[in-house]
Every structure is written in structure tokens, then in C-alpha cells.
Design an enzyme around this catalytic site. Structure first.
Site, PDB file in Angstrom:
ATOM      1  CB  SER A 157      33.844  42.860  32.586  1.00 37.68           C
ATOM      2  OG  SER A 157      33.669  42.691  34.085  1.00 37.68           O
ATOM      3  CG  HIS A 177      37.984  40.402  32.445  1.00 40.11           C
ATOM      4  ND1 HIS A 177      39.779  40.429  32.694  1.00 40.11           N
ATOM      5  CD2 HIS A 177      37.517  41.339  33.739  1.00 40.11           C
ATOM      6  CE1 HIS A 177      39.790  40.671  33.990  1.00 40.11           C
ATOM      7  NE2 HIS A 177      38.161  41.914  34.333  1.00 40.11           N
ATOM      8  CG  ASP A 228      35.821  41.704  36.783  1.00 42.72           C
ATOM      9  OD1 ASP A 228      37.599  41.572  36.848  1.00 42.72           O
ATOM     10  OD2 ASP A 228      35.130  41.989  36.088  1.00 42.72           O
ATOM     11  CG  MET A 266      35.210  40.893  42.720  1.00 42.27           C
ATOM     12  SD  MET A 266      34.830  42.617  42.934  1.00 42.27           S
ATOM     13  CE  MET A 266      34.215  42.953  41.116  1.00 42.27           C
ATOM     14  CG  HIS A 297      40.841  40.539  37.574  1.00 45.02           C
ATOM     15  ND1 HIS A 297      40.521  41.610  37.340  1.00 45.02           N
ATOM     16  CD2 HIS A 297      41.205  40.849  38.876  1.00 45.02           C
ATOM     17  CE1 HIS A 297      41.428  42.803  38.595  1.00 45.02           C
ATOM     18  NE2 HIS A 297      42.349  41.999  39.068  1.00 45.02           N
ATOM     19  CG  MET A 316      39.569  41.624  41.923  1.00 47.07           C
ATOM     20  SD  MET A 316      37.990  43.307  41.212  1.00 47.07           S
ATOM     21  CE  MET A 316      37.500  41.316  40.099  1.00 47.07           C
ATOM     22  CG  MET A 376      43.566  46.485  38.506  1.00 45.91           C
ATOM     23  SD  MET A 376      42.076  46.013  38.079  1.00 45.91           S
ATOM     24  CE  MET A 376      40.787  46.452  38.287  1.00 45.91           C
ATOM     25  N   GLY A 420      36.430  46.521  42.424  1.00 44.92           N
ATOM     26  CA  GLY A 420      35.533  45.721  43.392  1.00 44.92           C
ATOM     27  C   GLY A 420      34.313  46.051  42.520  1.00 44.92           C
ATOM     28  CG  PHE A 421      32.081  47.848  42.783  1.00 40.99           C
ATOM     29  CD1 PHE A 421      30.886  48.036  43.866  1.00 40.99           C
ATOM     30  CD2 PHE A 421      32.812  48.694  44.106  1.00 40.99           C
ATOM     31  CE1 PHE A 421      30.746  47.357  44.745  1.00 40.99           C
ATOM     32  CE2 PHE A 421      33.085  48.704  45.639  1.00 40.99           C
ATOM     33  CZ  PHE A 421      31.895  48.411  46.353  1.00 40.99           C
ATOM     34  N   GLY A 422      31.695  47.414  38.843  1.00 40.70           N
ATOM     35  CA  GLY A 422      31.887  48.096  37.381  1.00 40.70           C
ATOM     36  C   GLY A 422      31.601  49.708  37.455  1.00 40.70           C
ATOM     37  N   GLY A 423      31.439  50.256  35.853  1.00 42.99           N
ATOM     38  CA  GLY A 423      31.240  51.502  35.611  1.00 42.99           C
ATOM     39  C   GLY A 423      31.786  52.592  36.114  1.00 42.99           C
ATOM     40  CG  ASP A 428      39.638  45.181  35.134  1.00 43.68           C
ATOM     41  OD1 ASP A 428      38.471  44.899  34.747  1.00 43.68           O
ATOM     42  OD2 ASP A 428      39.821  44.488  35.542  1.00 43.68           O
ATOM     43  N   GLY A 429      39.202  49.225  34.157  1.00 45.25           N
ATOM     44  CA  GLY A 429      38.363  50.046  34.228  1.00 45.25           C
ATOM     45  C   GLY A 429      38.346  50.644  33.734  1.00 45.25           C
ATOM     46  N   GLY A 430      36.564  51.226  33.112  1.00 46.92           N
ATOM     47  CA  GLY A 430      36.358  52.430  32.969  1.00 46.92           C
ATOM     48  C   GLY A 430      36.870  52.511  31.354  1.00 46.92           C
ATOM     49  N   GLY A 462      33.368  46.421  30.223  1.00 47.23           N
ATOM     50  CA  GLY A 462      32.499  46.063  30.802  1.00 47.23           C
ATOM     51  C   GLY A 462      31.052  46.649  30.653  1.00 47.23           C
TER      52      GLY A 462
HETATM   53  C1  DX5 Z   1      36.737  45.562  38.520  1.00 48.09           C
HETATM   54  C2  DX5 Z   1      36.120  45.283  37.468  1.00 48.09           C
HETATM   55  C3  DX5 Z   1      36.402  44.913  36.425  1.00 48.09           C
HETATM   56  C4  DX5 Z   1      35.510  45.750  36.195  1.00 48.09           C
HETATM   57  C5  DX5 Z   1      35.290  46.677  34.798  1.00 48.09           C
HETATM   58  O1  DX5 Z   1      36.950  45.563  39.626  1.00 48.09           O
HETATM   59  O2  DX5 Z   1      37.737  44.223  37.627  1.00 48.09           O
HETATM   60  O3  DX5 Z   1      37.061  44.450  35.198  1.00 48.09           O
HETATM   61  O4  DX5 Z   1      34.355  44.729  35.544  1.00 48.09           O
HETATM   62  O5  DX5 Z   1      34.275  46.857  34.662  1.00 48.09           O
HETATM   63  P1  DX5 Z   1      34.249  48.691  33.469  1.00 48.09           P
HETATM   64  O6  DX5 Z   1      34.343  48.139  32.401  1.00 48.09           O
HETATM   65  O7  DX5 Z   1      32.651  48.810  33.698  1.00 48.09           O
HETATM   66  O8  DX5 Z   1      34.678  49.643  34.342  1.00 48.09           O
HETATM   67 ZN    ZN Z   2      38.779  42.903  36.337  1.00 47.65          ZN
END
Ligand code: DX5
Ligand code: ZN
Length: 220
Positions: free
Chosen positions: A8, A33, A35, A37, A66, A68, A137, A142-145, A175-177, A197
Site C-alpha cells: 500500500s 495498492h 488508497d 480517501m 481502493h 474510500m 477490510m 482510513g489509516f495505515g498501521g 486489507d489492513g494490519g 502498508g
Molecule cells: C486503510 C487502507 C489500507 C492501509 C493498509 O484504510 O485501505 O490499504 O493502507 O495499511 P496497513 O497495512 O499499514 O494496515
Molecule cells: Zn486499501
């Protein structure tokens, strides 16, 4: 199919975007990927067309976009123009999901639908045959990490069964974590594409981390 890895870009260094894109080009990653938003559908704003156009200039792998955002249909053509290969829309953002999916496919792109963590996979039963991809999801978007939500594993298993039952050709993206500790369980449950990500870009050696994620083997 062997699973795919989609780093990501949200976690990339935007002051060194070309460098990070070349890193992914040179790695075993399969997709970029991307994102998007809008600050309305999710409580964050990321980036839009000019940035994606620049990513596409250097990217040698498909762009997995993706969205959002609310009212995504207004922008499908623009996303195609700047280089999208796959466009995924949120189930929760589309009042007429069937129309949205057909509109993406009419542009010659692959179409995906995304489900938030709270949403049951069964709401997709009547659209599965039309989509190329379902993204689950595993964090609230909304956020990475963020921390991986474990309930995703059972959702993958249910979705896998539903895909088989409906004769859909959809692949399952998570997608996510995603990290090295949960990736094995995700693949074993039936995930086809892993987004990562923070796990990739937060690592000392992102190319090596991508390789580790890509080369996870799951016994039968
Ligand atoms: C969250 C995004 C993800 C995000 C994943 O809203 O859609 O794609 O960037 O990041 P990680 O892998 O750090 O959770
Ligand atoms: Zn995503």
C-alpha cells in the site's frame, strides 16, 4: 493460484515516491495498492488524480485502486485515465452497487467490492457473480498501521464458500494490519491477495519483507 502481494502506497515516503515505486518494481510484489480517501466516507484525506498519474508513470505492475469515497461513480473515467487497472468501491458507499460494478467493467477495468469489518459477507451473495474481486477490510478504513481484526479470518472462510456456491470467479483481497504473523492464517483461510502498508514500508528491508510475504507456504 499462488497468493499475490499488494504493497500500500499510503505508507510510502511521498517525498521519495519514485524511489519507493522503483523499489516495488524491483520486488516480488504483484500490484500497487492505491488508497483514495475523501475525508467524508472515511475520516482522512489521502491523495487523488495527480499523484496516481505520477505513480502510474513509473509503476510496472497493475494499479489496484481502493476508493474510500462517496459517490465513486462520478470519477471512474478519471481513475482509468490516470492509470487504474482495478477499481474497488465500498459496499457501504454505493446505493446502486450493481450499476457501479457494471460501469467499472464497461471501461474495460477489473471491478471489486469492499466490505467494512462490521459487514456480513452474505450481503454480497447477489453481486458475487459480477465482481472480479472482493476486498475484506481487516481494519476500519482510513489509516495505515492499525491493528488487525481477527474476525476477518472467519469472514474469508465464509466468503470462500459463498464464492464457490455462486460460481463467482472473484478473488479475495485482505486489507489492513497484515503482517508476517497473521499472513499464514489469512492464506490458509483462502485469501488470494494480501495488502501490506506498514509491514512493508516500516521494515528495514522492504524488498526482503515483500519476499517473505510472497513466499509463505501453507501446507494442506
Ligand atoms: C486503510 C487502507 C489500507 C492501509 C493498509 O484504510 O485501505 O490499504 O493502507 O495499511 P496497513 O497495512 O499499514 O494496515
Ligand atoms: Zn486499501
Amino acid at each position: 493460484m499462488p497468493h499475490l502481494i499488494a504493497p500500500s502506497i499510503l505508507s510510502a515516503d511521498f517525498a521519495n515516491l519514485q524511489r519507493d515505486i522503483e523499489m516495488i518494481n524491483s520486488s516480488e510484489a504483484d500490484w500497487f495498492h492505491i488508497d483514495v480517501m475523501d475525508g467524508v466516507f472515511v475520516p482522512n484525506i489521502s491523495f487523488g488524480f495527480p499523484v496516481i498519474r505520477q505513480i502510474n508513470k513509473y509503476a510496472k505492475k497493475p494499479l489496484d485502486v481502493h476508493l474510500m469515497i462517496v459517490e465513486p461513480d462520478r470519477y471512474f473515467e478519471r481513475f482509468k485515465e490516470v492509470g487504474a487497472d482495478i477499481i474497488s468501491v465500498h459496499y457501504e458507499a454505493c446505493q446502486h452497487l450493481h450499476r457501479s460494478i457494471q460501469a467499472i467493467k464497461a471501461l474495460g477495468l477489473k471491478a471489486g467490492v469492499v466490505l467494512n469489518p462490521h459487514a456480513s459477507v452474505y450481503v454480497l451473495e447477489d453481486i458475487l457473480a459480477d465482481v472480479d474481486l472482493v476486498m475484506l477490510m481487516s481494519v476500519n478504513p482510513g489509516f495505515g498501521g492499525q491493528k488487525f481484526i481477527k474476525n476477518t479470518i472467519v469472514k474469508i472462510e465464509r466468503l470462500k464458500e459463498l464464492i464457490a456456491k455462486t460460481g463467482s470467479g472473484a478473488v479475495i483481497e485482505v486489507d489492513g494490519g497484515v503482517n508476517l504473523s497473521n499472513a499464514v492464517d489469512l492464506i490458509r483461510a483462502g485469501a488470494d491477495v494480501l495488502v501490506a502498508g506498514n509491514t512493508v514500508f516500516g521494515s528495514d528491508d522492504p524488498v526482503e519483507m515483500i519476499s517473505k510475504l510472497k513466499n509463505i507456504k501453507v501446507g494442506n
